[in-house]
Design a protein around this motif. Structure first.
Motif, short mmCIF file in Angstrom:
data_model
loop_
_atom_site.label_atom_id
_atom_site.label_comp_id
_atom_site.label_asym_id
_atom_site.label_seq_id
_atom_site.Cartn_x
_atom_site.Cartn_y
_atom_site.Cartn_z
N ALA A 1 -52.74 20.86 -18.83
CA ALA A 1 -51.89 21.77 -18.51
C ALA A 1 -51.79 23.35 -19.30
N ARG A 2 -52.39 22.63 -21.26
CA ARG A 2 -52.68 23.28 -22.32
C ARG A 2 -53.11 24.29 -22.26
N ARG A 3 -54.25 23.53 -21.72
CA ARG A 3 -55.55 24.52 -21.69
C ARG A 3 -55.23 25.84 -20.18
N VAL A 4 -54.83 25.17 -19.68
CA VAL A 4 -54.66 26.34 -18.25
C VAL A 4 -53.49 27.64 -18.90
N LEU A 5 -52.75 26.69 -18.90
CA LEU A 5 -51.01 27.74 -19.30
C LEU A 5 -52.01 28.25 -20.22
N ARG A 6 -53.13 28.01 -21.74
CA ARG A 6 -53.54 28.85 -22.79
C ARG A 6 -54.67 30.19 -22.50
N MET A 7 -54.56 29.76 -20.88
CA MET A 7 -55.53 30.74 -20.11
C MET A 7 -54.71 31.72 -19.55
N ALA A 8 -53.70 31.12 -18.55
CA ALA A 8 -52.69 32.29 -18.09
C ALA A 8 -51.98 33.08 -19.20
N SER A 9 -51.96 32.66 -20.09
CA SER A 9 -50.84 33.40 -21.24
C SER A 9 -52.32 34.50 -21.84
N SER A 10 -53.45 34.33 -22.23
CA SER A 10 -54.18 35.34 -22.56
C SER A 10 -53.89 36.40 -21.07
N ALA A 11 -53.43 35.55 -19.98
CA ALA A 11 -54.21 36.73 -18.63
C ALA A 11 -53.03 37.33 -18.84
N SER A 12 -51.60 36.46 -18.97
CA SER A 12 -50.90 38.04 -18.50
C SER A 12 -50.22 38.84 -19.80
N ILE A 13 -50.99 37.92 -21.21
CA ILE A 13 -51.31 39.34 -22.55
C ILE A 13 -51.71 40.50 -22.16
N GLY A 14 -53.07 40.45 -21.52
CA GLY A 14 -54.01 41.26 -21.69
C GLY A 14 -53.74 42.00 -20.93
N ALA A 15 -52.89 41.58 -19.40
CA ALA A 15 -52.85 42.27 -18.47
C ALA A 15 -50.88 43.47 -18.90
N ALA A 16 -49.66 43.14 -19.53
CA ALA A 16 -48.92 43.82 -20.69
C ALA A 16 -49.95 44.69 -20.94
N GLU A 17 -50.88 44.13 -22.31
CA GLU A 17 -51.11 45.21 -22.80
C GLU A 17 -52.43 46.76 -22.09
N TYR A 18 -52.89 46.43 -20.82
CA TYR A 18 -53.78 47.02 -20.33
C TYR A 18 -52.08 48.01 -19.78
N TYR A 19 -51.82 47.15 -18.70
CA TYR A 19 -50.29 48.64 -18.34
C TYR A 19 -49.39 48.88 -19.76
N ALA A 20 -49.14 48.72 -21.31
CA ALA A 20 -48.79 49.49 -21.63
C ALA A 20 -49.81 50.70 -22.29
N LEU A 21 -51.02 50.68 -21.96
CA LEU A 21 -51.55 51.64 -22.16
C LEU A 21 -51.95 52.72 -21.20
N ASN A 22 -51.59 51.75 -20.56
CA ASN A 22 -51.86 52.45 -18.90
C ASN A 22 -50.22 53.24 -18.04
N HIS A 23 -49.12 52.57 -17.85
CA HIS A 23 -48.39 52.97 -17.33
C HIS A 23 -48.39 53.84 -16.16
N LYS A 24 -49.60 52.70 -15.16
CA LYS A 24 -49.04 52.68 -13.82
C LYS A 24 -48.00 51.75 -13.46
N ASP A 25 -48.14 51.51 -12.13
CA ASP A 25 -47.09 50.60 -11.33
C ASP A 25 -47.04 49.14 -12.18
N ARG A 26 -45.93 49.08 -12.60
CA ARG A 26 -45.81 47.72 -13.49
C ARG A 26 -45.36 46.59 -12.58
N GLU A 27 -44.49 47.27 -11.26
CA GLU A 27 -44.73 45.95 -10.67
C GLU A 27 -45.82 45.28 -10.40
#
Length: 188
Positions: A142-168
């Motif tokens: 659980a800890r391992r997959v959550l670390r990966m999920a968190s990284s994916a979420s943070i990476g996607a959020a940072e990508y969104y912050a650069l592009n400001h397309k459709d947040r939803e």
């Protein structure tokens, strides 16, 4: 105006100054002007610009985590828990957000590193428990997959912050990505 209301008014004025002109141009004079108060009154509440910025960061951080706590408390099921955390990550990395500006300032952010670490640990324990209850996996997995999920979420959020397309759309794609990985595990 009550002491608490005045305190909030001054923090709101500082926030507006940062949003309008950036952190580098923020002065006690500009805050007093934005709040339509005298500099001596401002200094009655905050000894220095740093004190004011730390108070603003503490307030914004508490608001951010209160919003997350409310979302988690009202979540009906694991997917809503994941959605709340992904949205929290997107909020945290939004460009132009005063919290994001202030947290990048080491002298300002120094006051709340301990509480921030504690909050992250509490959130991590909550997510590990929820993941273990939803999927038939060990704490280590659980800890391992959550670390990966968190990284994916943070990476996607940072990508969104650069592009400001459709947040939803970005949030939905991120959640789909996370669940495509999590669903490899059997449900509990």
């Amino acid at each position: 105006m009550s002491v608490e209301d005045r305190h909030e008014q001054l923090l709101d004025a500082a926030k507006q100054c940062i949003v309008n002109n950036g952190l580098n141009s923020l002065t006690m004079k500009s805050i007093a002007g934005q709040a339509n108060v005298s500099k001596p009154l401002l200094y009655k509440y905050f000894d220095t610009r740093l004190d004011l910025l730390q108070a603003l960061l503490a307030r914004e951080d508490e608001r951010r985590y209160s919003k997350l706590r409310r979302s988690l408390a009202s979540a009906k099921g694991y997917e809503q828990i994941v959605r709340a955390v992904v949205n929290h990550n997107f909020d945290e990395r939004s460009k132009g957000d005063v919290w994001a500006v202030l947290v990048d300032q080491p002298d300002v952010a120094a006051i709340f590193q301990t509480s921030r670490t504690k909050r992250r640990m509490n959130l991590g324990r909550f997510l590990i428990k929820a993941t273990m209850e939803h999927y038939a996996i060990s704490r280590v997995d659980a800890r391992r997959v959550l670390r990966m999920a968190s990284s994916a979420s943070i990476g996607a959020a940072e990508y969104y912050a650069l592009n400001h397309k459709d947040r939803e759309e970005h949030v939905a794609t991120t959640i789909d990505f996370i669940f495509n990985g999590l669903n490899l595990f059997p449900k509990a």
